[in-house]
Scaffold this active site. Sequence first.
Site, PDB file in Angstrom:
ATOM      1  N   HIS A   1      32.870  35.584  35.637  1.00 31.58           N
ATOM      2  CA  HIS A   1      33.701  36.295  36.622  1.00 31.58           C
ATOM      3  C   HIS A   1      33.384  36.139  37.931  1.00 31.58           C
ATOM      4  CE1 HIS A   1      35.874  39.726  38.219  1.00 31.58           C
ATOM      5  NE2 HIS A   1      36.768  39.350  37.253  1.00 31.58           N
TER       6      HIS A   1
ATOM      7  N   ASP B   1      39.898  38.078  29.948  1.00 34.55           N
ATOM      8  CA  ASP B   1      40.971  37.107  29.871  1.00 34.55           C
ATOM      9  C   ASP B   1      40.544  36.520  28.261  1.00 34.55           C
ATOM     10  OD1 ASP B   1      42.644  37.194  32.137  1.00 34.55           O
ATOM     11  OD2 ASP B   1      41.322  36.400  33.228  1.00 34.55           O
TER      12      ASP B   1
END
Length: 451
Positions: free
Chosen positions: A329, A388
Site C-alpha cells: 500500500h 483489496d
Amino acid sequence: MSDYAAIEKEARIFTEECVTNNRIDPTLFAQYDIKRGLRDKNGKGVLAGITNISRIDAFEERDGQKVPCEGKLWYRGYNVYDLIRGLRGKRYAFEGAAYLLLLGDLPNKEQLESFTTCLAKCRDLPTNFVRDVIMKAPSHDLMNSLTRSVLTLASYDDDIGKTDLQTQLEQCIKLISVFPMLAVYGYHAYNYYECGGSMYIHRPDPSLSTAENLLKMLRPDQKYTDLEAHVLDIALLLHMEHGGGNNSTFTTRVVTSSGSDTYSVIAAALSSLKGPKHGGANIKVMQMMDDIRAHVADPLDEEAMADYLGRIVDRQAFDQKGLIYGMGHAVYSLSDPRAVVFKSFVHQLADAKGRSRDFEYYNTIERLAPQVIAEKRHIYKGVSTNVDFYSGFVYDMLGIPVELYTPIFAVARIVGWSAHRMEELVNVDKIIRPAYQSIMQTREYVPLEER
C-alpha cells in the site's frame, strides 16, 4: 457513435507525433525536485491541506526515529476497530459511520434514528429515471453508467444553483441514499440488454439498512442471510473513508475548490475511482487468484506457492506486470488495518459458504507473498496485504458480479467524499492550483508556407 476505424491511419500518425513531442527527460524530475505522484522518494505524501475527518497511521516515533508500526485507521478520532466492536453483531455500521464522518460525532440513539429515517426518505429516484436514464444506453462499464446517472440527477434538482451549505449537505445525503440503487439498477439494465439475463428492479425497503437493501435489490429472490448483510456492511464501513490524499478524495477537494456543484464534484470523484490503480484493484486480485489456482493445485503446498509467486514477481507468470495484487500500500507498511479487521469476517463467510479451501489460498499467499517480494525487490518499507486482497473474494462469495465491485466501493466512499466536500466548503475559499515547472523553449513563429 462515430466509426473510429475511419480515422485509424491518421490517428496512428497523430499519436506518434503526440508522443514524440510530449516526452520529458525523466532526470528533470529530480533536477527540479518534482515529487512525482505528489510523493517523495520514501513514499511520503506532499502535504496539500488539513483535515479533521480521518487519519492513517503507518509509522510512529521511537527514540526520535520514525519507524513502521501496525496500521491504524481513524474516523473522526475513533479507531475503526472500536467502531466495529461497538456493533456487537446486532447493529449495522454504515448509517452510524456516515453520520460520524459527515457531521463529526457519534450519534446517540435518537440522532441515529433521525439520520437513518432521513436516508430512507431520500432513497427514491425521479419518476421514470430508471427507464429514461439507467436503462438507456446500458454499459458493461457500470462506473460510467453511475457517473452519467449522477450528472443527470442534477437536471432534476431545482436547487442546483444554490451555494448555501445546507443545500450542499442535502444533496450529499440524497446521493448517499440513492447510490446503491443507481449501481444495482445499472447492473440489471446491463445484464438484461447486453447479457440476455432477466430484469429485476426491486424497490428498497425503508426499514432495512443500506447493506440489506443492496443485497435485496440485487438478488432475484430478494433474500439474504444476516451474516451476508453484516459482512457487506463491514466492507462498506472499511471503504468509506481513507484520508484526504487518496486520488478520488483529492479530486473531490480540487473540484469543490473551483466552486462546482455537488453532482459535478461526485462525478469527478467517480471518474477517479474507476481507474484500475485506484478502485479496480480487487478485480485484478480475483483474476490473479484464478490464475494461481490453475497453476498451484494445493493451497497448503508452500514450496509450489512460493515458486509461482516468485514467477509472478519476475514477470514470468500471470499478466507479466511483476505485481502480486492485493499486496502493499502507498501508505501502510506493516499492516493495513482494514485487511486485518476484514479477515475474521471473511473467514466466517468462507466457512458458511463452503469456501474454506479458497480461503486457504488467500491465507497461504498472505503469509508467503511478503517474503517473496522482499527477496526479489528492494523496498523502503514493509509489504502486507491491503483491503483489496480480500474484498473481491467477499463480493464473489456474496454473489456480487465483478462489474459491481468498483461501484460498491463508490457506494461506500461517497460518504468520505461528501465529508471532505463539506469540510472544504466550510474552511477554505481558495481554488486549489499547484504549480508545474515549465521546460518549454521559446520559438520564433514560422508562416505556414515556410514550414
